[in-house]
Motif scaffolding. Sequence first.
Motif, PDB file in Angstrom:
ATOM      1  N   ALA A  75     -17.556 -71.651  29.451  1.00  0.00           N
ATOM      2  CA  ALA A  75     -16.364 -72.432  29.100  1.00  0.00           C
ATOM      3  C   ALA A  75     -16.669 -73.498  28.061  1.00  0.00           C
ATOM      4  N   TYR A  76     -17.936 -73.818  27.848  1.00  0.00           N
ATOM      5  CA  TYR A  76     -18.308 -74.818  26.855  1.00  0.00           C
ATOM      6  C   TYR A  76     -18.079 -74.323  25.430  1.00  0.00           C
ATOM      7  N   CYS A  77     -18.187 -73.013  25.213  1.00  0.00           N
ATOM      8  CA  CYS A  77     -18.346 -72.517  23.849  1.00  0.00           C
ATOM      9  C   CYS A  77     -17.176 -72.795  22.903  1.00  0.00           C
ATOM     10  N   PRO A  78     -15.916 -72.767  23.358  1.00  0.00           N
ATOM     11  CA  PRO A  78     -14.851 -73.101  22.403  1.00  0.00           C
ATOM     12  C   PRO A  78     -14.959 -74.511  21.840  1.00  0.00           C
ATOM     13  N   PHE A  79     -15.747 -75.367  22.496  1.00  0.00           N
ATOM     14  CA  PHE A  79     -15.850 -76.766  22.074  1.00  0.00           C
ATOM     15  C   PHE A  79     -17.255 -77.130  21.608  1.00  0.00           C
ATOM     16  N   TRP A  80     -18.172 -76.170  21.640  1.00  0.00           N
ATOM     17  CA  TRP A  80     -19.551 -76.418  21.216  1.00  0.00           C
ATOM     18  C   TRP A  80     -19.575 -76.576  19.704  1.00  0.00           C
ATOM     19  N   PRO A  81     -20.255 -77.596  19.169  1.00  0.00           N
ATOM     20  CA  PRO A  81     -20.092 -77.917  17.750  1.00  0.00           C
ATOM     21  C   PRO A  81     -20.905 -77.063  16.788  1.00  0.00           C
ATOM     22  N   VAL A  82     -21.818 -76.223  17.298  1.00  0.00           N
ATOM     23  CA  VAL A  82     -22.785 -75.559  16.415  1.00  0.00           C
ATOM     24  C   VAL A  82     -22.808 -74.066  16.701  1.00  0.00           C
ATOM     25  N   ARG A  83     -22.935 -73.272  15.643  1.00  0.00           N
ATOM     26  CA  ARG A  83     -23.244 -71.859  15.765  1.00  0.00           C
ATOM     27  C   ARG A  83     -24.595 -71.620  15.090  1.00  0.00           C
ATOM     28  N   ALA A  84     -25.314 -70.615  15.582  1.00  0.00           N
ATOM     29  CA  ALA A  84     -26.636 -70.314  15.040  1.00  0.00           C
ATOM     30  C   ALA A  84     -26.534 -69.925  13.565  1.00  0.00           C
ATOM     31  N   VAL A  85     -27.573 -70.242  12.810  1.00  0.00           N
ATOM     32  CA  VAL A  85     -27.565 -69.924  11.378  1.00  0.00           C
ATOM     33  C   VAL A  85     -27.507 -68.418  11.148  1.00  0.00           C
ATOM     34  N   GLU A  86     -27.934 -67.635  12.133  1.00  0.00           N
ATOM     35  CA  GLU A  86     -27.814 -66.175  12.029  1.00  0.00           C
ATOM     36  C   GLU A  86     -27.306 -65.633  13.357  1.00  0.00           C
ATOM     37  N   ARG A  87     -26.252 -64.814  13.256  1.00  0.00           N
ATOM     38  CA  ARG A  87     -25.740 -64.093  14.418  1.00  0.00           C
ATOM     39  C   ARG A  87     -25.585 -62.630  14.032  1.00  0.00           C
ATOM     40  N   TYR A  88     -25.898 -61.745  14.974  1.00  0.00           N
ATOM     41  CA  TYR A  88     -25.683 -60.324  14.715  1.00  0.00           C
ATOM     42  C   TYR A  88     -24.423 -59.899  15.446  1.00  0.00           C
ATOM     43  N   GLN A  89     -23.475 -59.360  14.700  1.00  0.00           N
ATOM     44  CA  GLN A  89     -22.197 -58.974  15.289  1.00  0.00           C
ATOM     45  C   GLN A  89     -21.839 -57.519  14.994  1.00  0.00           C
ATOM     46  N   GLY A  90     -22.872 -56.702  14.789  1.00  0.00           N
ATOM     47  CA  GLY A  90     -22.679 -55.273  14.602  1.00  0.00           C
ATOM     48  C   GLY A  90     -23.163 -54.814  13.234  1.00  0.00           C
ATOM     49  N   PRO A  91     -23.199 -53.480  13.024  1.00  0.00           N
ATOM     50  CA  PRO A  91     -22.784 -52.428  13.957  1.00  0.00           C
ATOM     51  C   PRO A  91     -23.776 -52.238  15.107  1.00  0.00           C
ATOM     52  N   PHE A  92     -23.308 -51.598  16.181  1.00  0.00           N
ATOM     53  CA  PHE A  92     -24.132 -51.370  17.352  1.00  0.00           C
ATOM     54  C   PHE A  92     -24.369 -49.883  17.616  1.00  0.00           C
ATOM     55  N   ASN A  93     -24.187 -49.078  16.587  1.00  0.00           N
ATOM     56  CA  ASN A  93     -24.367 -47.632  16.736  1.00  0.00           C
ATOM     57  C   ASN A  93     -25.352 -47.090  15.709  1.00  0.00           C
ATOM     58  N   GLN A  94     -26.369 -47.873  15.382  1.00  0.00           N
ATOM     59  CA  GLN A  94     -27.366 -47.434  14.420  1.00  0.00           C
ATOM     60  C   GLN A  94     -28.143 -46.225  14.953  1.00  0.00           C
ATOM     61  N   LYS A  95     -28.677 -45.433  14.044  1.00  0.00           N
ATOM     62  CA  LYS A  95     -29.532 -44.310  14.414  1.00  0.00           C
ATOM     63  C   LYS A  95     -30.923 -44.857  14.705  1.00  0.00           C
ATOM     64  N   LEU A  96     -31.426 -44.617  15.908  1.00  0.00           N
ATOM     65  CA  LEU A  96     -32.670 -45.224  16.353  1.00  0.00           C
ATOM     66  C   LEU A  96     -33.851 -44.279  16.150  1.00  0.00           C
ATOM     67  N   SER A  97     -35.027 -44.863  15.957  1.00  0.00           N
ATOM     68  CA  SER A  97     -36.238 -44.063  15.770  1.00  0.00           C
ATOM     69  C   SER A  97     -36.723 -43.440  17.065  1.00  0.00           C
TER      70      SER A  97
END
Length: 553
Positions: free
Chosen positions: A438-460
């Motif tokens: 519940a804190y997050c809508p009011f948290w003042p900072v986001r990380a300098v890098e976030r991964y938000q997809g894609p999540f269907n990469q071809k894996l080794s």
Amino acid sequence: MLVLIAATLLVSGLATAAVTGDERPMDPENNLAFQWGPCDPAIVEDPSISCSFFEIPLDYHDRSAGTGRVAVAKANATTERFGTLFLNPGGPGASGLAALDQLGSTVLSLTGGHYDLVSWDPRGVGPLTIPGDIVCFSSVEEYNTFWNGTIELTGIEMTGNFTDPQDIDALLSQAPLMQKKYEELGERCLQQPSGKYLKYVGTAATVRDMVAMANALDGAKSPINLFGLSYGTVFGAWFINMFPERVGRVVLDGVLDPILLASEETTTFWPKQLMDADKVYDAFVTGCALAGPDGCSIATQGRTPADVDANIQTLLQRAHDAAHKNSSVPVTSADIRAQLGSAMYSPDEWATFANVSYPQAVDAVDAETSGGVDSRAVKRQGLRKRQNSDPDAVIYSGQAIECGDSVNRKGTTMDDVFRGIISSSRTSSHLLWPNPLAYCPFWPVRAVERYQGPFNQKLSNRVLVLSNTYDPITPVSGARALVELLGEDASLVLLNGFGHTTVEPSQCLNEIISAYFVNGALPEDSTVVCEVDADYEVFTGIDTEAILAALVS
């Protein structure tokens, strides 16, 4: 938070050298990136585990930001070495050093002893990693003073599934104050010494930290092996999609749907995590009824699961009513629900709750209703993990990581959050309540890098995804969603049981995990269901199979 393991750690004899993710790999046989030494035996009890530091850039895309370090622990392979297996225990905010100390021998056995096990206190966690614990209050007294008079200390009072208009009005009336407090909290955290690191605390950077460690230990093109638990499955989903070409043998257990986490605010995402919570509660009261009063103090002879539930609901109602008469009573319905919710994480805890915690709660509520309890100025310090070397500090590491990873702020108000809580009590779970997401809508900072997809990469390499059929906080739908995204690159194995992650013992499941780590073998079927071992009893004389059978009868 989805915390599995938390402990205070102090490690001695550690050394450090610099290696970053884009440097040429060092020879694993002459590796200067780690200088392994003994861990403090008072903290890491297993003498076979060694410890070191590993230097990291704060920002992999801006080296001028400076460097930090992570505290690392290693348990050596006991037979022919296949490589390194990283262990991420989740949380976020859980200590990897503590996880390795507690789980190392088990994981070594599961993997045939073929891997060096490596775990670490990620950035934002612990007194040794830099950036370490996110400290927002230097003392419990500061914390209590800041939150005094709010539901942060008292908890949310409600009964049933939030139908009492008085309870609803009481919660919504606190919305303006709580929004102001959460916004003030964020600014307070920024002003603390650890505040300058908030934007560098995040899962994407931690993924890069692991890759840098793998480069140093096994070489820059080596496959990276991972065992991720709970929030460690978020870490794992990010890793395998950020670095699909580096995927070795990866097991993810207790899965959060990565699409939901990447696209929704935490306050709407969290109720979806509780979709099976009441099913686990149903299993608990069913097992209690089967055990009877000799095995479960909540049960009465010849009574049904509904009667066990009624006994619990009566206690909650009495605690709720006592809190309405005197807001300073020691035990509220919120306290009891929190204990009950914690017990649902592991069937190992069900009998302890039923036969120890529940009778204690009954005695406390009896004293409250008889007027034999002194009021208090402050109810409690709250559920804050305290891993910091300062025993009085109150930390927000989990919140900093969760909120740093979350989507951008969307103007959500605390009134929106509270109305969502009321709604989720009727659609998700009537007993278990949202954690500090519940804190997050009011948290003042986001990380300098976030991964938000894609999540269907071809894996080794193919990965192994695990889930209980009934998990109170990471429902099986999350595992199914990840496997669907990965297609033929993932195999799903279910444990037909209860709790958060596959905590109940299963020889079937152990054999599948071992075959994967030792031989790379995965089941041919797209989904395999394992059973819990028949000799594992949840209550005396009552096993998981008996509870499952009673649930469907």
